[in-house]
Design an enzyme around this catalytic site. Structure first.
Site, PDB file in Angstrom:
ATOM      1  N   LYS A   9     -10.687 -50.338  45.702  1.00  0.00           N
ATOM      2  CA  LYS A   9      -9.772 -50.455  44.560  1.00  0.00           C
ATOM      3  C   LYS A   9      -8.373 -49.922  44.913  1.00  0.00           C
ATOM      4  O   LYS A   9      -8.205 -49.156  45.880  1.00  0.00           O
ATOM      5  CB  LYS A   9     -10.330 -49.673  43.367  1.00  0.00           C
ATOM      6  CG  LYS A   9     -11.620 -50.241  42.769  1.00  0.00           C
ATOM      7  CD  LYS A   9     -12.014 -49.427  41.540  1.00  0.00           C
ATOM      8  CE  LYS A   9     -13.229 -49.987  40.835  1.00  0.00           C
ATOM      9  NZ  LYS A   9     -13.548 -49.231  39.604  1.00  0.00           N
ATOM     10  N   TYR A  49     -15.278 -58.168  35.117  1.00  0.00           N
ATOM     11  CA  TYR A  49     -15.536 -57.073  34.172  1.00  0.00           C
ATOM     12  C   TYR A  49     -15.810 -57.618  32.770  1.00  0.00           C
ATOM     13  O   TYR A  49     -15.408 -57.008  31.766  1.00  0.00           O
ATOM     14  CB  TYR A  49     -14.367 -56.092  34.171  1.00  0.00           C
ATOM     15  CG  TYR A  49     -14.319 -55.193  35.397  1.00  0.00           C
ATOM     16  CD1 TYR A  49     -15.472 -54.580  35.894  1.00  0.00           C
ATOM     17  CD2 TYR A  49     -13.123 -54.931  36.052  1.00  0.00           C
ATOM     18  CE1 TYR A  49     -15.433 -53.754  37.010  1.00  0.00           C
ATOM     19  CE2 TYR A  49     -13.071 -54.097  37.173  1.00  0.00           C
ATOM     20  CZ  TYR A  49     -14.225 -53.511  37.640  1.00  0.00           C
ATOM     21  OH  TYR A  49     -14.188 -52.680  38.747  1.00  0.00           O
ATOM     22  N   ASN A 112     -11.677 -44.714  40.416  1.00  0.00           N
ATOM     23  CA  ASN A 112     -12.871 -44.206  41.106  1.00  0.00           C
ATOM     24  C   ASN A 112     -13.135 -44.918  42.442  1.00  0.00           C
ATOM     25  O   ASN A 112     -14.281 -45.060  42.862  1.00  0.00           O
ATOM     26  CB  ASN A 112     -14.087 -44.244  40.173  1.00  0.00           C
ATOM     27  CG  ASN A 112     -14.388 -45.631  39.667  1.00  0.00           C
ATOM     28  OD1 ASN A 112     -13.719 -46.598  40.028  1.00  0.00           O
ATOM     29  ND2 ASN A 112     -15.401 -45.741  38.823  1.00  0.00           N
ATOM     30  N   HIS A 115     -15.509 -50.456  43.681  1.00  0.00           N
ATOM     31  CA  HIS A 115     -16.503 -51.167  42.878  1.00  0.00           C
ATOM     32  C   HIS A 115     -17.646 -51.517  43.804  1.00  0.00           C
ATOM     33  O   HIS A 115     -17.410 -51.940  44.944  1.00  0.00           O
ATOM     34  CB  HIS A 115     -15.938 -52.476  42.294  1.00  0.00           C
ATOM     35  CG  HIS A 115     -17.046 -53.395  41.846  1.00  0.00           C
ATOM     36  ND1 HIS A 115     -17.650 -53.274  40.618  1.00  0.00           N
ATOM     37  CD2 HIS A 115     -17.705 -54.386  42.509  1.00  0.00           C
ATOM     38  CE1 HIS A 115     -18.616 -54.169  40.525  1.00  0.00           C
ATOM     39  NE2 HIS A 115     -18.678 -54.865  41.656  1.00  0.00           N
ATOM     40  N   GLU A 126     -21.460 -61.805  42.531  1.00  0.00           N
ATOM     41  CA  GLU A 126     -20.176 -61.172  42.874  1.00  0.00           C
ATOM     42  C   GLU A 126     -19.712 -61.540  44.279  1.00  0.00           C
ATOM     43  O   GLU A 126     -18.511 -61.727  44.498  1.00  0.00           O
ATOM     44  CB  GLU A 126     -20.291 -59.651  42.705  1.00  0.00           C
ATOM     45  CG  GLU A 126     -20.451 -59.259  41.241  1.00  0.00           C
ATOM     46  CD  GLU A 126     -20.577 -57.760  41.001  1.00  0.00           C
ATOM     47  OE1 GLU A 126     -20.611 -56.990  41.984  1.00  0.00           O
ATOM     48  OE2 GLU A 126     -20.633 -57.371  39.817  1.00  0.00           O
TER      49      GLU A 126
HETATM   50  N1  UDP Z   1     -14.282 -47.818  33.385  1.00  0.00           N
HETATM   51  C1  UDP Z   1     -13.394 -47.009  32.691  1.00  0.00           C
HETATM   52  N2  UDP Z   1     -13.825 -46.351  31.556  1.00  0.00           N
HETATM   53  C2  UDP Z   1     -15.097 -46.472  31.105  1.00  0.00           C
HETATM   54  C3  UDP Z   1     -15.992 -47.302  31.809  1.00  0.00           C
HETATM   55  C4  UDP Z   1     -15.556 -47.952  32.948  1.00  0.00           C
HETATM   56  O1  UDP Z   1     -12.232 -46.879  33.084  1.00  0.00           O
HETATM   57  O2  UDP Z   1     -15.436 -45.853  30.086  1.00  0.00           O
HETATM   58  C5  UDP Z   1     -13.828 -48.525  34.612  1.00  0.00           C
HETATM   59  C6  UDP Z   1     -14.178 -47.777  35.898  1.00  0.00           C
HETATM   60  O3  UDP Z   1     -13.153 -47.994  36.847  1.00  0.00           O
HETATM   61  C7  UDP Z   1     -15.469 -48.473  36.322  1.00  0.00           C
HETATM   62  C8  UDP Z   1     -15.198 -49.905  35.876  1.00  0.00           C
HETATM   63  O4  UDP Z   1     -14.454 -49.790  34.679  1.00  0.00           O
HETATM   64  O5  UDP Z   1     -15.694 -48.361  37.720  1.00  0.00           O
HETATM   65  C9  UDP Z   1     -16.438 -50.744  35.648  1.00  0.00           C
HETATM   66  O6  UDP Z   1     -17.299 -50.054  34.770  1.00  0.00           O
HETATM   67  P1  UDP Z   1     -18.860 -50.019  35.012  1.00  0.00           P
HETATM   68  O7  UDP Z   1     -19.482 -49.472  33.772  1.00  0.00           O
HETATM   69  O8  UDP Z   1     -19.337 -51.352  35.490  1.00  0.00           O
HETATM   70  O9  UDP Z   1     -19.028 -48.907  36.153  1.00  0.00           O
HETATM   71  P2  UDP Z   1     -19.351 -49.019  37.717  1.00  0.00           P
HETATM   72  O10 UDP Z   1     -20.373 -50.124  37.899  1.00  0.00           O
HETATM   73  O11 UDP Z   1     -18.055 -49.297  38.413  1.00  0.00           O
HETATM   74  O12 UDP Z   1     -19.920 -47.676  38.087  1.00  0.00           O
HETATM   75 MG    MG Z   2     -20.325 -52.047  37.174  1.00  0.00          MG
END
Ligand code: UDP
Ligand code: MG
Length: 153
Positions: A9, A49, A112, A115, A126
């Protein structure tokens, strides 16, 4: 062999962590079979997303993912989806365990670092979302025989 998607990212690109992420994948014993830098347009972010499009913070996520190009990686290995997900750590970098990519390099939910695909089914979708067939490469790692046992492959 499973394939999974990892996106480096903008948070990693801006903080100089591209190498750190790739090194962890390589050192684990996983194989990179596709890699490219790309800008993400609105359409691919909305699709990628889709589970978050209705959230009030979705514009912030989109903005974050468009801050710089990302680097898309296709990673291959036995049970690669769960292996890479474990290396990633939990979504919130403040909760992610030390030793994971997010646990070691992030203190944010949003910013974070990576992805990674969360299931075998989503990984297939994906990888196809980010790579054409001719952008995924098939080759034998020189250290393959010392990476897995014969009865695992
Ligand atoms: N994200 C965020 N706030 C939230 C949940 C998600 O900013 O409350 C962002 C974060 O960067 C995350 C991405 O959206 O990595 C995708 O969310 P997901 O729940 O799929 O988490 P991941 O699979 O990346 O752990
Ligand atoms: Mg996810």
């Amino acid at each position: 062999m499973e394939q999974t998607l990892l996106l480096i990212k903008p948070s990693a690109i801006q903080r100089g962590l591209i190498g750190e992420v790739i090194t962890r994948i390589e050192k684990k014993g996983l194989k990179l079979t596709g890699m490219k830098m790309m800008n993400l347009d609105d359409a691919i972010i909305n699709e990628h997303y889709a589970h978050l499009v209705q959230k009030p913070f979705f514009p912030i996520i989109k903005n974050s993912m468009q801050a710089t190009p990302v680097i898309a990686c296709c990673i291959e290995g036995i049970e690669a989806v769960q292996v890479v997900r474990a290396l990633t750590g939990s979504t919130n970098g403040r909760n992610a365990l030390p030793g994971t990519i997010r646990g070691d390099f992030s203190v944010s939910v949003l910013e974070n670092i990576v992805h990674t695909s969360d299931s075998i089914e989503n990984a297939k979708i994906e990888v196809k979302r980010f790579f054409c067939d001719n952008e995924i490469f098939s080759y034998k790692s020189a250290n393959f025989d010392f990476t897995y046992s014969p009865d695992e492959i």
